[in-house]
Design a protein around this motif. Sequence first.
Motif, mmCIF file in Angstrom:
data_model
loop_
_atom_site.group_PDB
_atom_site.id
_atom_site.type_symbol
_atom_site.label_atom_id
_atom_site.label_comp_id
_atom_site.label_asym_id
_atom_site.label_seq_id
_atom_site.Cartn_x
_atom_site.Cartn_y
_atom_site.Cartn_z
ATOM 1 N N UNK A 1 0.692 -1.456 -0.077
ATOM 2 C CA UNK A 1 0.055 -0.135 0.287
ATOM 3 C C UNK A 1 0.859 1.335 -0.286
ATOM 4 N N UNK A 2 1.732 1.312 0.879
ATOM 5 C CA UNK A 2 2.829 2.345 0.715
ATOM 6 C C UNK A 2 3.623 2.625 -0.508
ATOM 7 N N UNK A 3 3.919 1.495 -1.143
ATOM 8 C CA UNK A 3 4.437 1.698 -2.494
ATOM 9 C C UNK A 3 3.449 2.423 -3.509
ATOM 10 N N UNK A 4 2.293 1.836 -3.416
ATOM 11 C CA UNK A 4 1.173 2.229 -4.287
ATOM 12 C C UNK A 4 0.686 3.840 -4.127
ATOM 13 N N UNK A 5 0.920 4.074 -2.998
ATOM 14 C CA UNK A 5 0.630 5.755 -2.676
ATOM 15 C C UNK A 5 1.923 6.345 -3.275
ATOM 16 N N UNK A 6 3.277 6.187 -3.178
ATOM 17 C CA UNK A 6 4.055 6.717 -3.902
ATOM 18 C C UNK A 6 3.950 6.752 -5.118
ATOM 19 N N UNK A 7 3.851 5.779 -5.740
ATOM 20 C CA UNK A 7 3.919 5.417 -7.060
ATOM 21 C C UNK A 7 2.611 6.333 -7.810
ATOM 22 N N UNK B 1 28.152 3.085 3.190
ATOM 23 C CA UNK B 1 28.626 1.926 2.423
ATOM 24 C C UNK B 1 27.764 0.790 2.083
ATOM 25 N N UNK B 2 26.579 0.615 2.873
ATOM 26 C CA UNK B 2 25.589 -0.303 2.767
ATOM 27 C C UNK B 2 24.736 0.334 1.889
ATOM 28 N N UNK B 3 24.840 1.549 1.256
ATOM 29 C CA UNK B 3 23.751 2.187 0.476
ATOM 30 C C UNK B 3 22.311 2.465 1.085
ATOM 31 N N UNK B 4 22.528 2.366 2.418
ATOM 32 C CA UNK B 4 21.090 2.670 3.073
ATOM 33 C C UNK B 4 21.113 4.459 3.321
ATOM 34 N N UNK C 1 18.543 9.241 3.786
ATOM 35 C CA UNK C 1 17.887 7.867 3.738
ATOM 36 C C UNK C 1 17.910 7.466 2.125
ATOM 37 N N UNK C 2 18.558 6.284 1.636
ATOM 38 C CA UNK C 2 18.357 6.077 0.098
ATOM 39 C C UNK C 2 16.714 5.801 0.050
ATOM 40 N N UNK C 3 16.310 6.155 -1.234
ATOM 41 C CA UNK C 3 14.903 5.856 -1.505
ATOM 42 C C UNK C 3 14.330 4.510 -1.347
ATOM 43 N N UNK C 4 15.528 3.275 -1.614
ATOM 44 C CA UNK C 4 15.079 2.153 -1.399
ATOM 45 C C UNK C 4 14.720 1.468 0.074
ATOM 46 N N UNK C 5 15.216 2.576 1.051
ATOM 47 C CA UNK C 5 15.100 1.998 2.416
ATOM 48 C C UNK C 5 14.116 2.954 3.011
ATOM 49 N N UNK C 6 13.427 3.645 2.551
ATOM 50 C CA UNK C 6 12.438 4.731 3.132
ATOM 51 C C UNK C 6 11.547 3.910 3.931
ATOM 52 N N UNK C 7 11.029 2.969 3.379
ATOM 53 C CA UNK C 7 9.820 2.093 4.137
ATOM 54 C C UNK C 7 10.559 1.555 5.449
#
Length: 376
Positions: free
Chosen positions: A215-221, A335-338, A348-354
């Motif tokens: 649901x969170x991803x749907x909202x962002x998209x 280094x961990x791309x977080x 925070x990296x977009x991939x880790x916002x959630x």
Amino acid sequence: MDHLKSKVKSCYIHIPFCNTICSYCDFCKVYYKTNLVDSYLNSLSNEIDKYYKGEVLDTIYIGGGTPSSLSINELNKLFSIINKLNISNNYEFSFECNLEDINEELLILLKNNKVNRISIGVESFNKRILKILNRRYDIDIINRINLCKKYFDNINIDLMYAIPSETIDELENDIDTFLSLDIPHISTYSLIIEKNTVMYNNKLKNIDEDTDYEMYKLIIDKLKSKYNHYEISNFSKIGLESRHNLTYWNNNCYYGFGVGASGYINNTRYDNTRSITKYIAGNYRLESNKLSYNEEVENAFILGFRKLDGINIKEFSDRYMFNPLNLNIVKKLVEENKLVIDEYNIKISDDYIYLSNDILCNFLGINYQIEKNINK
């Protein structure tokens, strides 16, 4: 710790009265009673007289509860109290409304009293979902919002998701309806069932994590093409971000007046009593805590990383006297791309916002005083 202080430029005022109690709500609230309102407003006036130091404020936010549950005469009294506050020329003055209270008389009164931003607790456009939330579902939501647009350009809608039994399709329909209204700001909330709520007492369970994430991803998209995703749960048209809420996320000082309100003044965070009886009797403060340097810096990271732009490196360095990029935990997370670094900010990296809470936990319990001495 004078270097840590920020000028007080914001004020939150809590109005606890509600005509109905929502099934998910654990905020400080009481049922509306006329005689209680008058006594409460008198006490609010006295609290402001006692603590307000005359600063010029850039933002005021009246929340609740349900501020719009007050009568016209009661609102006039409230605004006469607020007139004690000095407001800058370039201000943001927000007022929370429930849909059932919205009419032209209310909107004109708000506009005539300097309110320039309306926040509407819609939560959902779906009648089935609204019934679960114990919200009014027999009113014409769209027409009431369009009436607000007649008087106000700056409007926020609260939209709740991850409600027990809610489907992805139902959420998508809610988002599509919001988009069709072309409202400048949306605050989204993943429902968490708290103790002392009707939902908790009825033994309803939180939605599973996988569905919540979907649901969170749907909202962002759905929102990203038209809105700036500027904070974990908040989206706005460019230039219409909530200036008041940015006060919190930038770890800046603010007054909190009213029962259950919280404030942050001169490195001290305080909470007011949640007892309206004690509040009306003049016993305003429940507790206050003078923050250490470590707590100040910890808050700066935890609040600042809620913003999608993250923390401004120079502003942080100037205020807390060390460069955050020199912290070992920051280096590790980069280094961990977080965490990622751009020209001005660390975020925070977009991939880790959630998963931001998992990242923020890394900033708890660090001795920042030692880190400052090593890295300044």
